[in-house]
Write an enzyme that holds these catalytic residues in place. Structure first.
Site, PDB file in Angstrom:
ATOM      1  CG  ASP A  97      -2.016   0.963   1.227  1.00  0.00           C
ATOM      2  OD1 ASP A  97      -2.422   1.372   0.123  1.00  0.00           O
ATOM      3  OD2 ASP A  97      -2.507   1.329   2.311  1.00  0.00           O
ATOM      4  CG  HIS A  98      -0.382   4.930   0.074  1.00  0.00           C
ATOM      5  ND1 HIS A  98      -0.720   5.908  -0.818  1.00  0.00           N
ATOM      6  CD2 HIS A  98      -1.527   4.598   0.711  1.00  0.00           C
ATOM      7  CE1 HIS A  98      -2.012   6.178  -0.721  1.00  0.00           C
ATOM      8  NE2 HIS A  98      -2.535   5.382   0.194  1.00  0.00           N
ATOM      9  CG  ASP A 119       0.582   7.698  -3.625  1.00  0.00           C
ATOM     10  OD1 ASP A 119       0.425   8.475  -4.592  1.00  0.00           O
ATOM     11  OD2 ASP A 119       0.147   7.933  -2.491  1.00  0.00           O
ATOM     12  CD  GLU A 149      -3.554   8.075  -4.385  1.00  0.00           C
ATOM     13  OE1 GLU A 149      -3.275   7.042  -3.768  1.00  0.00           O
ATOM     14  OE2 GLU A 149      -3.874   9.142  -3.831  1.00  0.00           O
ATOM     15  CG  HIS A 193      -5.478   8.490   3.045  1.00  0.00           C
ATOM     16  ND1 HIS A 193      -4.748   9.102   2.062  1.00  0.00           N
ATOM     17  CD2 HIS A 193      -5.703   7.228   2.611  1.00  0.00           C
ATOM     18  CE1 HIS A 193      -4.538   8.243   1.077  1.00  0.00           C
ATOM     19  NE2 HIS A 193      -5.111   7.099   1.379  1.00  0.00           N
ATOM     20  CG  ASP A 272      -4.746   1.058   8.192  1.00  0.00           C
ATOM     21  OD1 ASP A 272      -4.857   0.363   9.224  1.00  0.00           O
ATOM     22  OD2 ASP A 272      -3.666   1.565   7.856  1.00  0.00           O
TER      23      ASP A 272
END
Ligand SMILES: [Zn+2]
Length: 384
Positions: A97-98, A119, A149, A193, A272
């Protein structure tokens, strides 16, 4: 079995539902995440965030994680997931992730991740396309799925931070898919987020619909991802606060909105915060029920960190006191086992209610799983 993410997205897209994708920060969290997907016969996407890999590599101050920490953590979590996935009847993808740069992404792939996100959304469009394309060129010959992204989400998530959001332009998204050949794209369409999303968030679902329509017209098979999509259950926030926590202004996305966009082109929903909250409530509850644990050799330091920061609900802030448990699932005493059980229950609660809400239950059998090698062949034949 451990598989690339793309076949899971293909199935959810075909059947018109979205897959929850859930972040883990410790080996026991990965085990619990897999277990609850097995209970519900659901396909699973587990995510390790870029800096979470640093944490699982032994970097308690994970915001300063080096590439070496990330490499080590990615290997730890990949080994644990591989082991759990071996005899598992459900397809499981392990996704970064990211990922913040090419080297971090490469470290995750080399460690055994079957899917990665790059990202580069903070860069100008041209540079974002160039870096994402570079990652695709490395990942696809290995069969690894890639998510990019485009657009900027407001909110805080580890090193990803922005005060305001910029919605994704559908025509830019089309160009992005065409030029980078990514499998999936995280779009900015109103979600945020972190837990401070503000109340009454409205998702601009028209953005997802427009992009999906453009992709169909152009014959591009691409999948859309909804980041910043935790629901932040208020019953858990209330319980944390009644147990000495101090979590305020915590608001999530309404489940009904997520269910709606799942039928309108969103294939993956990242969550998350929900898990962090449930784990934190459980650990607080454990110390309340058994105050003696506050003096325990292993758990005492966990309590100290937790008690000194009542507004924190990221388990990494207090699990930093038991790094061997985080990294290697070392459980030296019955007391530590109690902590691990509390963590696992929180993970299963956070994920379980969403597997039901996202209509993911029983869907594992529809996934046409393909190995990394088969996916590499697929990309080669398609020229992507
Ligand atoms: Zn995100």
């Amino acid at each position: 079995m451990l598989v690339p993410m793309r076949p899971l997205l293909e199935t959810s897209d075909r059947l018109g539902y979205a897959l929850g994708a859930f972040n883990v920060n410790a080996v026991c969290q990965a085990e619990a995440a897999i277990r609850i997907h097995e209970v519900f016969h659901a396909p699973a996407i587990l995510q390790g965030a870029d800096l979470a890999n640093g944490f699982m590599g032994g970097r308690a101050d994970f915001m300063n994680a080096t590439l070496e920490d990330k490499r080590k953590g990615a290997a730890n979590i990949a080994a644990a997931v591989k082991k759990s996935a071996l005899d598992s009847p459900i397809p499981i993808a392990l996704h970064l992730d990211h990922g913040r740069d090419f080297e971090s992404v490469k470290a995750a792939i080399d460690a055994g991740y079957t899917s990665v996100m790059i990202d580069a959304s903070s860069l100008p469009l041209e540079d974002n396309i160039e870096l994402t394309r570079e990652v695709v060129k490395y990942a696809h010959p290995l069969g690894v799925t890639v998510e990019g992204e485009l657009g900027v989400l407001a909110g805080v998530e580890d090193h990803v931070f922005s005060l305001s959001s910029t919605y994704t332009h559908p025509l830019d998204a089309l160009r992005f898919f065409r030029e980078t050949k990514v499998d999936a794209l995280a779009i900015s369409y109103g979600t945020k987020h972190g837990a401070a999303k503000g109340s009454g968030t409205v998702i601009r679902k028209e953005i997802a619909i427009a992009i999906k329509e453009l992709l169909r017209h152009e014959g591009i098979e691409g999948y859309l991802v909804s980041h910043g999509s935790s629901t932040v259950p208020s019953y858990i926030v209330d319980e944390i606060n009644s147990l000495g926590g101090n979590v305020h202004d915590a608001n999530g996305i309404a489940l009904s909105q997520l269910q709606e966009v799942a039928r309108q082109g969103i294939s993956k929903i990242n969550v998350d915060t929900d898990i962090r909250l449930a784990v934190t409530r459980n650990v607080r509850l454990l110390f309340k029920q058994e105050p003696g644990l506050k003096e325990d050799k292993h758990l005492g330091p966990v309590w100290k960190l937790m008690d000194s920061n009542p507004s924190a609900f990221d388990p990494r802030t207090y699990l930093a006191a038991v790094m061997d448990t985080v990294m290697y699932n070392d459980i030296p005493t019955a007391q530590v086992q109690r902590l691990v059980d509390a963590i696992k229950d929180g993970v299963m609660e956070g994920i379980g209610r969403l597997l039901v809400s996202f209509d993911q239950v029983g869907k594992a059998r529809f996934v046409e799983t393909r190995s990394l090698e088969e996916m590499a062949d697929y990309y080669k034949k398609k020229g992507i």
